[in-house]
Motif scaffolding. Structure first.
Motif: not given
Length: 509
Positions: A454-468
C-alpha cells in the motif's frame, strides 16, 4: 486615518503589490448573511493575474462561502465581484457596467464581468471561471476520458448544431470532436492518467480522482481556476505532485489559481499571495513570508486569546518552533517524493547461498529441539518467508515487509491481476515489476506485506489492500468474484483477455 498602503505591511518599497497592479479578480466589500449569521463580513481582496493565490483560515472561517459567491452558487448579500479579461484595472469599464445594470461588457480580447449579477453557468462559460469542490464530483460511471469530454460540452454542442449536426456527422462537428479528444488526451497525460483513460472514474484511486477533477476543470479553458482543498486526503508524494501540476498550470498555461487549502506545506511552497480569513473577516493579506509571521494569523491558528501574548518570549519561542517544524516537514516530504524507486534486480548469489545454508543447517541438525513444531525461536526464524528475487533498493523506507516476488511468472502465463477489483492496468504493471504475477502470490500476503505494498504504490485507493487478498484467494482456487465476472464479460477494461475455460465452481466463463 492610516491609508491602505500604510496598513498593509506586505508591500515592499512602498509600491503597489503585483496583484493590485493587474488583478484578474477583485472582491470588494463582500458580505454574505444567512439569516442572522454573518458568514463573510466586508471582505475585499485581489487575485493577481498569473498568480497562485491561497485563501486560508481555520475551519468555519468562511472560505468556501467566498468560493460559492465568486462562482455563482451563492448570491452575496452585499458587495461586488469583478472578473477581468485583459490586463490592467479597467476601472472606467467596470464603473460603466455597474451603472448600466448590465452583467458584463466585452470588447476585443478584453472584458469585465460582474459575477454577482451572473448565473453560475454563465460565470463558467462566459467569464471563464472553473472550480472543483471539497468532495469529488466526477461522473463515476463514465470513463476518465469521457469525464474530460463532458467538460467540453458547450463547443461540441455548438459544432453539432445542437444534435442534428452530430447525427449527420457534419465536417464541423467531426473537427470539433477531434479537437476535444486531443485536449482530453493532453490533460490525461499531464495528470498521468493516460493508462487509465478507459477506466470508470469511480474505479480510480482517490489521488487520481483529485487530479482528474482538476484536468476536467482545465478542459473548459479557464482564465481563473478555483480549487477547494485540492490536497485534502493526499499523502506527501501526491501533495508534491499536486504542487508541480499547479505550477505547470500557472507557468505553461498562464491560468490564475485561487485555492482553499489547509495543507501549509502546499500553501507555503507554491503560493504567490496568501489571504487569511477568521470568522468571515480578513486578518492578513500578503506573501507567504509575511503571513506566516503575522501575529494575528498565529493567534487564529494556535488559539491564543490575546494577540499581545505572542510578544511573550516563551510564546514567541513556541511559535518559532512550530514554523520551523512545519518547514522541515515540508522539505522532508519534498525530498521523499523526489526519490525514485530503483530498478528491480535479482537477489545476489551470495544472498541465495546464505538462505540455502540456513535451510540446510536446519535440516542437518539432529537435535530434537530442532524437530519440534514452530514454537521455538529457531523454528520461527525458519518459517520467515523467502527473500524476494526482485529487490527494491529502498524497501526499508516503507512500513511492513516487501512481499516475495519472482523474476518470471510460473510455468504458463501470468494471471490477469486486473480481475481483482482495485488493481487496474497501471497497478498490475507495478506489481509485475515487484515479481507479483499470480493470484496465489497475493493470496499469501499477511498484514506486513499488505502495508508495504500500500505504501509502495503511493496512493490509498478505494479498495482496501486486505480485500485484494480475499479476492486473490478465491481466484487462485479457480473461483470467481462479482467483479471478475464483469471483467470476463468485457464490462470492465482489462489488460488482457481472460481465456474462456471452466474455472471451477462459480467460475464458468
Amino acid at each position: 486615518m492610516a491609508t491602505a498602503l500604510q496598513e498593509n505591511p506586505r508591500i515592499a518599497g512602498h509600491g503597489p503589490a503585483r496583484w493590485d497592479e493587474s488583478p484578474i479578480l477583485t472582491v470588494e466589500h463582500l458580505t454574505m448573511r444567512f439569516g442572522g449569521l454573518v458568514a463573510v463580513s466586508d471582505l475585499s481582496f485581489n487575485v493577481g493575474r498569473g498568480d497562485i493565490t491561497a485563501l486560508i483560515g481555520p475551519n468555519g472561517a468562511g472560505k468556501t462561502t467566498v468560493f460559492n459567491c465568486v462562482t455563482g452558487f451563492y448570491k452575496p448579500t452585499e458587495g461586488r465581484t469583478v472578473m477581468r479579461h485583459g490586463d490592467g484595472l479597467q476601472a472606467a469599464a467596470i464603473e460603466d457596467v455597474t451603472r448600466s445594470g448590465l452583467r458584463f461588457s466585452e470588447s476585443g480580447s478584453g472584458g469585465v464581468f460582474l459575477l454577482e449579477r451572473m448565473p453560475d453557468f454563465e460565470i463558467a462559460h462566459r467569464a471563464r471561471v472553473a472550480r472543483t469542490f471539497q468532495n469529488i464530483r466526477l461522473f463515476g460511471g463514465m470513463t476518465a476520458l469521457e469525464n474530460l469530454l463532458v467538460a467540453q460540452h458547450n463547443p461540441l454542442m455548438s459544432a453539432s448544431l445542437f444534435t442534428i449536426g452530430g447525427i449527420l456527422a457534419v465536417p464541423g462537428y467531426k473537427q470539433a470532436e477531434k479537437k476535444a479528444i486531443e485536449r482530453a488526451t493532453y490533460w490525461l497525460e499531464q495528470v498521468r492518467l493516460t493508462e487509465r483513460a478507459d477506466d470508470p472514474a469511480a474505479d480510480l484511486p482517490y489521488g487520481a480522482q483529485r487530479r482528474l477533477e482538476i484536468a476536467r476543470a482545465m478542459c473548459t479553458d479557464p482564465l481563473l481556476l478555483c480549487l477547494d482543498e485540492p490536497a485534502a486526503g493526499l499523502n506527501p508524494r501526491e501533495s508534491h505532485e499536486l504542487n508541480e501540476l499547479l505550477k505547470f498550470i500557472r507557468d505553461e498555461h498562464g491560468t490564475s489559481i485561487l485555492l482553499i487549502e489547509h495543507d501549509m506545506g502546499v500553501v507555503m511552497e507554491i503560493s504567490d499571495h496568501v489571504i487569511v480569513l477568521d470568522y468571515g473577516v480578513k486578518i492578513s493579506d500578503g506573501d507567504a513570508k509575511h503571513v506566516k509571521s503575522d501575529p494575528r494569523v498565529i493567534a487564529a491558528y494556535l488559539g491564543v486569546d490575546d494577540e499581545a501574548e505572542i510578544d511573550v518570549p516563551e510564546i514567541k519561542h513556541d511559535v518559532e518552533e512550530v514554523i520551523e517544524e512545519a518547514e522541515e516537514l515540508a522539505e522532508a516530504d519534498k525530498a521523499a517524493a523526489q526519490r525514485k524507486a530503483a530498478r528491480a534486480k535479482p537477489a545476489s548469489k551470495s544472498a541465495r547461498a546464505k538462505a540455502a545454508g540456513r535451510t540446510g543447517g536446519a535440516k542437518a541438525g539432529g537435535a530434537k529441539t530442532l524437530e519440534k513444531p514452530a514454537t521455538t525461536r529457531t523454528a520461527k526464524k525458519a518459517a520467515e518467508p523467502v527473500k524476494s528475487e526482485v529487490v527494491v533498493k529502498n524497501a526499508a523506507d516503507y512500513p511492513g515487509r516487501q512481499p516475495h516476488g519472482t523474476r518470471k511468472p510460473a510455468a504458463g502465463a501470468p494471471d490477469n491481476l486486473t480481475r481483482i477489483k482495485g488493481i487496474g492496468p497501471a497497478n498490475e504493471k507495478k506489481l509485475n515489476a515487484l515479481g507479483i504475477w499470480h493470484f496465489s502470490q497475493i493470496a499469501t500476503w499477511k498484514a506486513r506485506e499488505v502495508d508495504w505494498v500500500g505504501a509502495w504504490l503511493s496512493f490509498p485507493g478505494r479498495i482496501e489492500r486486505e480485500e485484494w487478498v480475499k479476492q486473490a484467494k478465491t481466484l487462485a482456487k479457480g473461483g470467481a468474484t462479482a467483479f471478475s465476472k464483469r471483467v470476463d464479460k468485457g464490462e470492465v477494461p482489462t489488460s488482457k483477455a481472460t481465456p474462456k475455460r471452466n474455472r471451477g465452481k462459480g467460475g464458468k466463463a
